[in-house]
Design a protein around this motif. Structure first.
Motif, mmCIF file in Angstrom:
data_model
loop_
_atom_site.group_PDB
_atom_site.id
_atom_site.type_symbol
_atom_site.label_atom_id
_atom_site.label_comp_id
_atom_site.label_asym_id
_atom_site.label_seq_id
_atom_site.Cartn_x
_atom_site.Cartn_y
_atom_site.Cartn_z
ATOM 1 N N GLY A 121 14.291 -9.039 -30.387
ATOM 2 C CA GLY A 121 14.329 -8.227 -31.642
ATOM 3 C C GLY A 121 15.370 -7.011 -31.794
ATOM 4 O O GLY A 121 16.086 -6.998 -30.954
ATOM 5 N N SER A 125 10.371 -4.051 -27.504
ATOM 6 C CA SER A 125 9.182 -4.368 -27.856
ATOM 7 C C SER A 125 8.825 -5.142 -29.213
ATOM 8 O O SER A 125 7.869 -5.195 -29.732
ATOM 9 N N HIS A 126 10.119 -5.966 -29.454
ATOM 10 C CA HIS A 126 10.085 -6.832 -30.525
ATOM 11 C C HIS A 126 10.936 -8.124 -30.090
ATOM 12 O O HIS A 126 12.092 -8.111 -30.027
ATOM 13 N N TRP A 127 10.029 -9.284 -29.846
ATOM 14 C CA TRP A 127 10.532 -10.268 -29.402
ATOM 15 C C TRP A 127 9.792 -11.284 -29.524
ATOM 16 O O TRP A 127 8.481 -11.272 -29.709
ATOM 17 N N THR A 128 10.118 -12.673 -29.282
ATOM 18 C CA THR A 128 9.397 -13.910 -29.054
ATOM 19 C C THR A 128 9.944 -14.773 -27.938
ATOM 20 O O THR A 128 11.003 -15.000 -27.872
ATOM 21 N N THR A 149 4.409 -13.490 -29.276
ATOM 22 C CA THR A 149 5.279 -13.013 -29.926
ATOM 23 C C THR A 149 4.939 -11.177 -29.872
ATOM 24 O O THR A 149 3.785 -10.944 -29.937
ATOM 25 N N ARG A 150 5.899 -10.482 -29.541
ATOM 26 C CA ARG A 150 5.455 -9.019 -29.595
ATOM 27 C C ARG A 150 6.004 -8.288 -30.693
ATOM 28 O O ARG A 150 7.255 -8.331 -30.953
ATOM 29 N N ASP A 151 5.308 -7.626 -31.070
ATOM 30 C CA ASP A 151 5.773 -6.742 -32.388
ATOM 31 C C ASP A 151 5.270 -5.313 -32.114
ATOM 32 O O ASP A 151 4.127 -4.803 -32.637
#
Length: 184
Positions: A121, A125-128, A149-151
């Motif tokens: 992302g 700290s934003h990814w899948t 999934t990290r948001d």
């Protein structure tokens, strides 16, 4: 329970940068820290998600591809506190995630998942990350897919299964962990 391991595993800014040849290792490495949330499972009678409070601690190792994840949840008065410790290691060359998971009164769960998708992302700290593996699930062989999934300070890992013998391509949700980062 394997999804708890990903629960592929996870957040503090590392002292060293993670392996530049493995986006998955770099992202998972930065999940070191303390997490709190729920282990959720499908109640197939009511078709609703049920949850158990859970805490997770992830420790990133100096090799930058290995994490050790310890998850604890209360499984009621009969079983009590369940502790599951999982060691995960990303193999950048093979595109795999190997694991060994330990739990009292259960055989060691060992396997290798193929990393099939890494979607980065806006920042670290934003990814899948999606992994798959064919293995025994309950009493049958199934394809198992875990999507983590990290948001930001939230991280969810969904475990889905597709039984091999049913000759259908239908993924059924098995369980998930829903976590929020509470510390380094």
């Amino acid at each position: 329970m394997r999804y708890l391991t990903l629960c592929l595993a996870f957040l503090a800014t590392p002292a060293l940068s993670a392996d530049k040849d493995s986006p998955a290792a770099a992202l998972l490495y930065q999940t070191a820290g303390r997490w709190q949330g729920e282990l959720q499972y499908r109640d197939y009678q009511s078709n609703t998600w049920q949850g158990l409070p859970m805490t997770v601690t992830i420790v990133a190792q100096p090799d930058q591809v290995t994490t050790i994840r310890t998850a604890q949840y209360d499984d009621g008065p009969k079983t009590g506190i369940v502790t599951i410790t999982t060691v995960n290691a990303v193999d950048p060359a093979a595109g795999t995630l190997s694991y060994a998971s330990f739990r009292r009164s259960r055989p060691t769960d060992v396997g290798v998942e193929k990393i099939v998708k890494v979607e980065q992302g806006a920042d670290a700290s934003h990814w899948t990350i999606v992994t798959t593996e064919t293995r025994k699930d309950g009493d049958q062989i199934a394809e198992v897919r875990e999507t983590t999934t990290r948001d930001g300070d939230a991280m969810t890992t969904l475990k889905e299964v597709n039984p091999v013998d049913d000759k259908q391509d239908v993924w059924l949700p098995r369980n998930r962990s829903v976590l929020r980062r509470i510390g380094a």
